[in-house]
Motif scaffolding. Structure first.
Motif, PDB file in Angstrom:
ATOM      1  N   GLN A 117     -39.337   8.177   3.184  1.00  0.00           N
ATOM      2  CA  GLN A 117     -39.044   9.431   2.491  1.00  0.00           C
ATOM      3  C   GLN A 117     -37.541   9.700   2.406  1.00  0.00           C
ATOM      4  N   VAL A 118     -36.743   8.876   3.048  1.00  0.00           N
ATOM      5  CA  VAL A 118     -35.290   9.067   3.043  1.00  0.00           C
ATOM      6  C   VAL A 118     -34.683   8.247   1.905  1.00  0.00           C
ATOM      7  N   LEU A 119     -34.094   8.945   0.942  1.00  0.00           N
ATOM      8  CA  LEU A 119     -33.539   8.312  -0.251  1.00  0.00           C
ATOM      9  C   LEU A 119     -32.029   8.498  -0.272  1.00  0.00           C
ATOM     10  N   LEU A 120     -31.301   7.413  -0.481  1.00  0.00           N
ATOM     11  CA  LEU A 120     -29.849   7.486  -0.597  1.00  0.00           C
ATOM     12  C   LEU A 120     -29.478   7.486  -2.075  1.00  0.00           C
ATOM     13  N   ILE A 121     -28.817   8.551  -2.498  1.00  0.00           N
ATOM     14  CA  ILE A 121     -28.394   8.701  -3.892  1.00  0.00           C
ATOM     15  C   ILE A 121     -26.924   8.299  -3.993  1.00  0.00           C
ATOM     16  N   SER A 122     -26.660   7.337  -4.854  1.00  0.00           N
ATOM     17  CA  SER A 122     -25.292   6.828  -5.006  1.00  0.00           C
ATOM     18  C   SER A 122     -24.764   7.102  -6.405  1.00  0.00           C
ATOM     19  N   SER A 123     -23.449   7.052  -6.542  1.00  0.00           N
ATOM     20  CA  SER A 123     -22.807   7.252  -7.834  1.00  0.00           C
ATOM     21  C   SER A 123     -22.968   5.991  -8.688  1.00  0.00           C
ATOM     22  N   ALA A 124     -22.510   6.066  -9.934  1.00  0.00           N
ATOM     23  CA  ALA A 124     -22.580   4.907 -10.827  1.00  0.00           C
ATOM     24  C   ALA A 124     -21.760   3.750 -10.288  1.00  0.00           C
ATOM     25  N   LEU A 125     -20.791   4.060  -9.424  1.00  0.00           N
ATOM     26  CA  LEU A 125     -19.947   3.022  -8.825  1.00  0.00           C
ATOM     27  C   LEU A 125     -20.522   2.513  -7.504  1.00  0.00           C
ATOM     28  N   GLY A 126     -21.704   3.034  -7.108  1.00  0.00           N
ATOM     29  CA  GLY A 126     -22.329   2.581  -5.884  1.00  0.00           C
ATOM     30  C   GLY A 126     -21.887   3.300  -4.633  1.00  0.00           C
ATOM     31  N   GLU A 127     -21.160   4.409  -4.786  1.00  0.00           N
ATOM     32  CA  GLU A 127     -20.684   5.162  -3.617  1.00  0.00           C
ATOM     33  C   GLU A 127     -21.761   6.154  -3.170  1.00  0.00           C
ATOM     34  N   PRO A 128     -22.152   6.172  -1.889  1.00  0.00           N
ATOM     35  CA  PRO A 128     -23.145   7.126  -1.384  1.00  0.00           C
ATOM     36  C   PRO A 128     -22.671   8.568  -1.594  1.00  0.00           C
ATOM     37  N   GLN A 129     -23.539   9.398  -2.182  1.00  0.00           N
ATOM     38  CA  GLN A 129     -23.158  10.782  -2.466  1.00  0.00           C
ATOM     39  C   GLN A 129     -24.049  11.812  -1.789  1.00  0.00           C
ATOM     40  N   LEU A 130     -25.320  11.468  -1.614  1.00  0.00           N
ATOM     41  CA  LEU A 130     -26.276  12.453  -1.097  1.00  0.00           C
ATOM     42  C   LEU A 130     -27.486  11.723  -0.521  1.00  0.00           C
ATOM     43  N   VAL A 131     -28.042  12.283   0.551  1.00  0.00           N
ATOM     44  CA  VAL A 131     -29.299  11.788   1.113  1.00  0.00           C
ATOM     45  C   VAL A 131     -30.381  12.826   0.819  1.00  0.00           C
ATOM     46  N   VAL A 132     -31.528  12.370   0.312  1.00  0.00           N
ATOM     47  CA  VAL A 132     -32.660  13.259   0.042  1.00  0.00           C
ATOM     48  C   VAL A 132     -33.816  12.882   0.957  1.00  0.00           C
ATOM     49  N   CYS A 133     -34.280  13.845   1.754  1.00  0.00           N
ATOM     50  CA  CYS A 133     -35.495  13.676   2.539  1.00  0.00           C
ATOM     51  C   CYS A 133     -36.639  14.233   1.694  1.00  0.00           C
ATOM     52  N   ALA A 134     -37.310  13.336   0.975  1.00  0.00           N
ATOM     53  CA  ALA A 134     -38.293  13.732  -0.042  1.00  0.00           C
ATOM     54  C   ALA A 134     -39.644  14.001   0.606  1.00  0.00           C
ATOM     55  N   VAL A 135     -39.845  15.238   1.057  1.00  0.00           N
ATOM     56  CA  VAL A 135     -41.085  15.630   1.729  1.00  0.00           C
ATOM     57  C   VAL A 135     -42.012  16.291   0.711  1.00  0.00           C
ATOM     58  N   PRO A 136     -43.198  15.722   0.483  1.00  0.00           N
ATOM     59  CA  PRO A 136     -44.156  16.329  -0.445  1.00  0.00           C
ATOM     60  C   PRO A 136     -45.006  17.373   0.265  1.00  0.00           C
ATOM     61  N   PHE A 137     -46.024  17.877  -0.425  1.00  0.00           N
ATOM     62  CA  PHE A 137     -47.001  18.757   0.212  1.00  0.00           C
ATOM     63  C   PHE A 137     -47.677  18.005   1.358  1.00  0.00           C
ATOM     64  N   LEU A 138     -47.685  18.627   2.534  1.00  0.00           N
ATOM     65  CA  LEU A 138     -48.253  17.986   3.728  1.00  0.00           C
ATOM     66  C   LEU A 138     -49.677  18.468   3.945  1.00  0.00           C
ATOM     67  N   ARG A 139     -50.607  17.536   3.858  1.00  0.00           N
ATOM     68  CA  ARG A 139     -52.014  17.853   4.096  1.00  0.00           C
ATOM     69  C   ARG A 139     -52.307  17.793   5.591  1.00  0.00           C
ATOM     70  N   ASP A 140     -53.471  18.341   5.970  1.00  0.00           N
ATOM     71  CA  ASP A 140     -53.834  18.389   7.393  1.00  0.00           C
ATOM     72  C   ASP A 140     -53.713  17.031   8.061  1.00  0.00           C
ATOM     73  N   LYS A 141     -54.181  16.001   7.383  1.00  0.00           N
ATOM     74  CA  LYS A 141     -54.173  14.669   7.990  1.00  0.00           C
ATOM     75  C   LYS A 141     -52.762  14.137   8.212  1.00  0.00           C
ATOM     76  N   ASP A 142     -51.784  14.712   7.497  1.00  0.00           N
ATOM     77  CA  ASP A 142     -50.403  14.244   7.625  1.00  0.00           C
ATOM     78  C   ASP A 142     -49.683  14.819   8.837  1.00  0.00           C
ATOM     79  N   VAL A 143     -50.151  15.965   9.329  1.00  0.00           N
ATOM     80  CA  VAL A 143     -49.363  16.679  10.332  1.00  0.00           C
ATOM     81  C   VAL A 143     -50.083  16.965  11.641  1.00  0.00           C
ATOM     82  N   ARG A 144     -51.398  16.716  11.722  1.00  0.00           N
ATOM     83  CA  ARG A 144     -52.057  17.009  12.987  1.00  0.00           C
ATOM     84  C   ARG A 144     -53.317  16.159  13.119  1.00  0.00           C
ATOM     85  N   LEU A 145     -53.755  15.994  14.353  1.00  0.00           N
ATOM     86  CA  LEU A 145     -55.013  15.320  14.639  1.00  0.00           C
ATOM     87  C   LEU A 145     -56.089  16.368  14.879  1.00  0.00           C
TER      88      LEU A 145
END
Length: 418
Positions: A117-145
């Motif tokens: 879920q961790v995405l590194l966003i880089s510029s057109a020149l390949g320079e790291p600019q931003l990190v996105v932790c792309a968390v979607p809707f979390l269903r019951d099975k994703d977060v608890r037993l």
């Protein structure tokens, strides 16, 4: 520097009282492409509920894919799409590998490995600019037993803790990026405590389950782009944690809400600015509430000249009796003003239900009333606020058939006598 646009809750394919919203959505997506160019957006983040149902129509799918194709012809370098509670994980994820070649990152559901879920966003020149932790809707099975025999309070606590734990696991994963001065943006599709919902938003979890507060998000997040709530708002007075809201009003409870997207600018390793950008309105949703005498002049005088599509109306009619007659006059008023269409008609009786005898005034006699007048009064007595238009239509048909049957009986009798 990197410029980001945060939007959510498109609900492509949504129908309001059976009416499609395709033209409004198409107008929004056209406007969004132009806005991306005007605002020089580098990254587009869509925080869930791309579609209104898990099985979107071909029309909704075409809107989505046409937009992704068009946005790649703009200055926008990358797109991040997360799944919402309305979205099907499999529908969103099906083309994910293909779309990744066009720098469209799709996370329809929570993967087993948080690092995915961790995405590194880089510029057109390949320079790291931003990190996105792309968390979607979390269903019951994703977060608890599941724990047999747990109480509702225990389930609520475990669910909240599971959501918090899911976000906490990103702190060590982004630590090296933070040390390099690269800012971090997280997404989410959930209900944050203290936020305001509208009629069109379904609770993700029963009651208050799943609610977390703004201060429970890790401090390593420079911005949290949220989806699910259709009213744009800040969470717990923390300006870097907010809902962008839906781009079009999805229910009549949103008819006075401002619609917007959020434009962010990151510079020197931190969030430098936040701008709320208003979204134009292409179709107005209006409410008329009151008695017939109060509502009719407003309907006839309504002017929709500012909007390209006719307005849609919800009427909340207050009445004492003669509902059928009131409804007929209501439809006549809408027929006379074609710039506003009646979508939803709700009626509320302002006096307690009366029997048929109580409905007849002292100067009236039951024998003096026409059959249909008696039928309408009987409907009001028996059904109250419930709609009975179909019953009235059937009664009208019977009234038309009765003279024909009487004539047939008379002819049969004459033949028998002769």
């Amino acid at each position: 520097m990197i410029r980001v646009l945060h939007t959510a809750d498109w609900h492509l394919g949504q129908r309001l009282a059976g009416h499609e919203r395709t033209e409004e959505h198409r107008a929004f997506l056209t406007w969004l492409c132009q806005t991306i160019c005007d605002q020089k957006i580098d990254l587009l983040v869509i925080a869930g509920d791309i579609f209104d149902t898990g099985f979107p129509s071909n029309t909704a799918l075409k809107l989505y894919y046409d937009f992704l194709r068009e946005v790649k012809d703009t200055c926008c370098q990358e797109v991040v799409v997360i799944g919402g509670n309305h979205d099907s994980v499999s529908t969103l994820n099906a083309p994910a590998e293909f779309l990744r070649h066009y720098k469209v990152h799709v996370v329809g559901g929570a993967p087993e490995n948080a690092a995915d879920q961790v995405l590194l966003i880089s510029s057109a020149l390949g320079e790291p600019q931003l990190v996105v932790c792309a968390v979607p809707f979390l269903r019951d099975k994703d977060v608890r037993l599941s724990v047999p025999g747990e109480t509702s309070e225990e389930r609520e606590a475990r669910l909240k803790q599971g959501i918090c734990d899911h976000y906490s696991q990103f702190s060590p994963l982004v630590d090296d990026y933070k040390k390099q001065g690269i800012p971090v943006l997280a997404t989410g599709h959930l209900f944050a405590a203290g936020s305001s919902a509208s009629d069109s938003e379904k609770e993700i979890h029963v009651g208050n389950l799943g609610q977390i507060t703004g201060d429970q998000f890790p401090t390593c997040f420079d911005y949290v782009a949220l989806g699910h709530l259709h009213r744009p708002q800040v969470v717990n007075k923390l300006p870097h944690i907010r809902y962008s809201g839906s781009p079009i009003p999805l229910s009549f409870s949103e008819n006075t809400d401002r619609k917007q997207v959020v434009v962010l600018e990151f510079a020197d390793g931190k969030l430098a600015s936040i701008q709320d950008l208003p979204v134009p309105c292409w179709r107005k949703l209006v409410r008329f509430k009151g008695t017939l005498d109060e509502i009719l002049p407003k309907i006839l005088a309504y002017d929709n000249i500012e909007f390209p599509h006719p307005a849609w109306a919800e009427v909340q009619l207050q009445y004492e009796h003669n509902l059928h007659e009131h409804t007929a006059k209501l439809h006549e008023a809408f027929a006379a003003n074609t710039c506003v269409h009646l979508l939803i008609h709700r009626h509320q009786r302002t006096i307690s239900d009366q029997s048929l005898d109580q409905q007849i005034t002292q100067d009236q006699d039951l024998a003096d009333l026409k059959p249909k007048e008696v039928f309408l009064k009987r409907c009001e007595e028996a059904l109250g606020n419930a709609g009975y238009d179909e019953l009235v239509s059937t009664f009208d048909e019977l009234l038309e058939l009765m003279p024909q049957q009487d004539e047939e009986i008379r002819q049969t009798a004459n033949v028998s006598v002769s």
